[in-house]
Structures are given as structure tokens and as C-alpha cells.
Design a protein around this motif. Sequence first.
Motif, PDB file in Angstrom:
ATOM      1  N   LEU A  34      -4.246   2.267  -1.951  1.00 16.05           N
ATOM      2  CA  LEU A  34      -3.773   3.584  -1.540  1.00 16.05           C
ATOM      3  C   LEU A  34      -4.446   3.968  -0.227  1.00 16.05           C
ATOM      4  O   LEU A  34      -5.585   3.581   0.030  1.00 16.05           O
ATOM      5  N   ALA A  35      -3.740   4.758   0.562  1.00 13.96           N
ATOM      6  CA  ALA A  35      -4.319   5.350   1.764  1.00 13.96           C
ATOM      7  C   ALA A  35      -4.099   6.852   1.696  1.00 13.96           C
ATOM      8  O   ALA A  35      -3.063   7.314   1.213  1.00 13.96           O
ATOM      9  N   PHE A  36      -5.078   7.597   2.157  1.00 16.97           N
ATOM     10  CA  PHE A  36      -4.950   9.039   2.330  1.00 16.97           C
ATOM     11  C   PHE A  36      -5.039   9.253   3.836  1.00 16.97           C
ATOM     12  O   PHE A  36      -6.056   8.905   4.452  1.00 16.97           O
ATOM     13  N   VAL A  37      -3.985   9.769   4.462  1.00 18.90           N
ATOM     14  CA  VAL A  37      -3.921   9.815   5.921  1.00 18.90           C
ATOM     15  C   VAL A  37      -3.542  11.191   6.448  1.00 18.90           C
ATOM     16  O   VAL A  37      -2.788  11.934   5.822  1.00 18.90           O
ATOM     17  N   CYS A  38      -4.090  11.500   7.603  1.00 15.84           N
ATOM     18  CA  CYS A  38      -3.731  12.690   8.377  1.00 15.84           C
ATOM     19  C   CYS A  38      -3.466  12.199   9.795  1.00 15.84           C
ATOM     20  O   CYS A  38      -4.277  11.469  10.371  1.00 15.84           O
ATOM     21  N   TYR A  39      -2.342  12.592  10.369  1.00 19.55           N
ATOM     22  CA  TYR A  39      -1.966  12.116  11.693  1.00 19.55           C
ATOM     23  C   TYR A  39      -2.553  12.940  12.833  1.00 19.55           C
ATOM     24  O   TYR A  39      -2.599  12.480  13.956  1.00 19.55           O
ATOM     25  N   ASP A  40      -2.958  14.163  12.533  1.00 20.10           N
ATOM     26  CA  ASP A  40      -3.426  15.043  13.617  1.00 20.10           C
ATOM     27  C   ASP A  40      -4.726  15.762  13.263  1.00 20.10           C
ATOM     28  O   ASP A  40      -4.880  16.946  13.505  1.00 20.10           O
ATOM     29  N   PHE A  95      -5.562  10.228  14.100  1.00 22.15           N
ATOM     30  CA  PHE A  95      -5.333   9.502  12.842  1.00 22.15           C
ATOM     31  C   PHE A  95      -6.645   9.390  12.082  1.00 22.15           C
ATOM     32  O   PHE A  95      -7.590   8.752  12.512  1.00 22.15           O
ATOM     33  N   TYR A  96      -6.685  10.026  10.904  1.00 22.34           N
ATOM     34  CA  TYR A  96      -7.870  10.060  10.046  1.00 22.34           C
ATOM     35  C   TYR A  96      -7.434   9.531   8.695  1.00 22.34           C
ATOM     36  O   TYR A  96      -6.401   9.949   8.161  1.00 22.34           O
ATOM     37  N   ALA A  97      -8.200   8.606   8.124  1.00 23.36           N
ATOM     38  CA  ALA A  97      -7.753   7.976   6.881  1.00 23.36           C
ATOM     39  C   ALA A  97      -8.922   7.512   6.023  1.00 23.36           C
ATOM     40  O   ALA A  97     -10.040   7.344   6.504  1.00 23.36           O
ATOM     41  N   ALA A  98      -8.627   7.299   4.754  1.00 22.40           N
ATOM     42  CA  ALA A  98      -9.512   6.637   3.801  1.00 22.40           C
ATOM     43  C   ALA A  98      -8.634   5.720   2.963  1.00 22.40           C
ATOM     44  O   ALA A  98      -7.459   6.019   2.719  1.00 22.40           O
ATOM     45  N   MET A 132       0.850  -1.185   0.000  1.00 16.76           N
ATOM     46  CA  MET A 132       0.000   0.000   0.000  1.00 16.76           C
ATOM     47  C   MET A 132       0.886   1.236   0.000  1.00 16.76           C
ATOM     48  O   MET A 132       1.937   1.251   0.626  1.00 16.76           O
ATOM     49  N   THR A 133       0.437   2.266  -0.695  1.00 16.15           N
ATOM     50  CA  THR A 133       1.093   3.567  -0.649  1.00 16.15           C
ATOM     51  C   THR A 133       0.184   4.508   0.124  1.00 16.15           C
ATOM     52  O   THR A 133      -1.006   4.605  -0.183  1.00 16.15           O
ATOM     53  N   ALA A 134       0.731   5.193   1.121  1.00 16.25           N
ATOM     54  CA  ALA A 134      -0.043   6.143   1.926  1.00 16.25           C
ATOM     55  C   ALA A 134       0.418   7.560   1.607  1.00 16.25           C
ATOM     56  O   ALA A 134       1.615   7.850   1.640  1.00 16.25           O
ATOM     57  N   PHE A 135      -0.542   8.421   1.286  1.00 18.23           N
ATOM     58  CA  PHE A 135      -0.262   9.821   1.004  1.00 18.23           C
ATOM     59  C   PHE A 135      -0.623  10.644   2.226  1.00 18.23           C
ATOM     60  O   PHE A 135      -1.763  10.595   2.701  1.00 18.23           O
ATOM     61  N   LEU A 136       0.340  11.394   2.745  1.00 21.30           N
ATOM     62  CA  LEU A 136       0.124  12.238   3.910  1.00 21.30           C
ATOM     63  C   LEU A 136      -0.608  13.503   3.487  1.00 21.30           C
ATOM     64  O   LEU A 136      -0.170  14.212   2.578  1.00 21.30           O
TER      65      LEU A 136
END
Length: 136
Positions: free
Chosen positions: A121-127, A108-111, A69-73
Amino acid sequence: MIGYTMVGTTDLRRAERFYDPLMALIGQERCYCDEQVASWGRRDDDRAPRFFACYPFDGNKASIGNGTMTAFLVERADVIERMFEIALEQGGRSEGTPGFRPQYGDGFYAAYVRDPDGNKLAFVCYDAKKPLTPDA
């Protein structure tokens, strides 16, 4: 640590249509494109990580690795929600709707999606900030 990430495709033009609007939302521009490969990143910084979609160099059909998986910050949850919508509009499929994943941290918020070739793919925000709930 990461120089670039590369995913295989069976249709480069379709991959470009899928990734162009997603990358634009997070400030990544098309850096390079030819008949074999397209890349996104920052043209002004060749040391920043880049993302590539390409036909496999060995000439065989692209195949998907289980567990890859590739995660985009991403900076904000609302951008993740928009990226998720665009991914589905462009032929992707859901692997997990946008939302908080408290098992990975309070903010942690993601789709999660798969592109038209099946790459995860993941779209992620840590805060990400949780919405305020009105007092009863």
C-alpha cells in the motif's frame, strides 16, 4: 476510471482490524461486510471507488503479486504519518517511511507499507507543503 480495488487476505477479521482505522482517517467508511469480503468507501455514493479485502473467490490461498500496489490519496502529510504509524501498530510492515519523494514531483509526499497479508500500500499526497526553515 477505477471502480474498485480488491486485495486478497488469509484472515478477513485481521484485515478489517488493519484497514478500519486507516480508512477512517481518510473519511472512508465500512460499506459492506460478510464472511467473504469487507469493503470501504462512501455509503452515500456507490459510484465512488471502493477498496475491498476478501478471501479469493476461487477458494485458493491469497497470494501477492510482485509490482502490485494500491495507493490511497491523502490530503496532508501529517495524515500520512499517522496512517503509517497505525499500519505498523496493526501488524503491517514498512516499505518506505513517510517523506518527500522529489523524483515524483515537488510536493509528492508518501509512505509505503505492506498489510499483514503482504499486500503493498502507498499513502500519497501530491501537493504536500515543505516545512519552513528559519532564516539563519
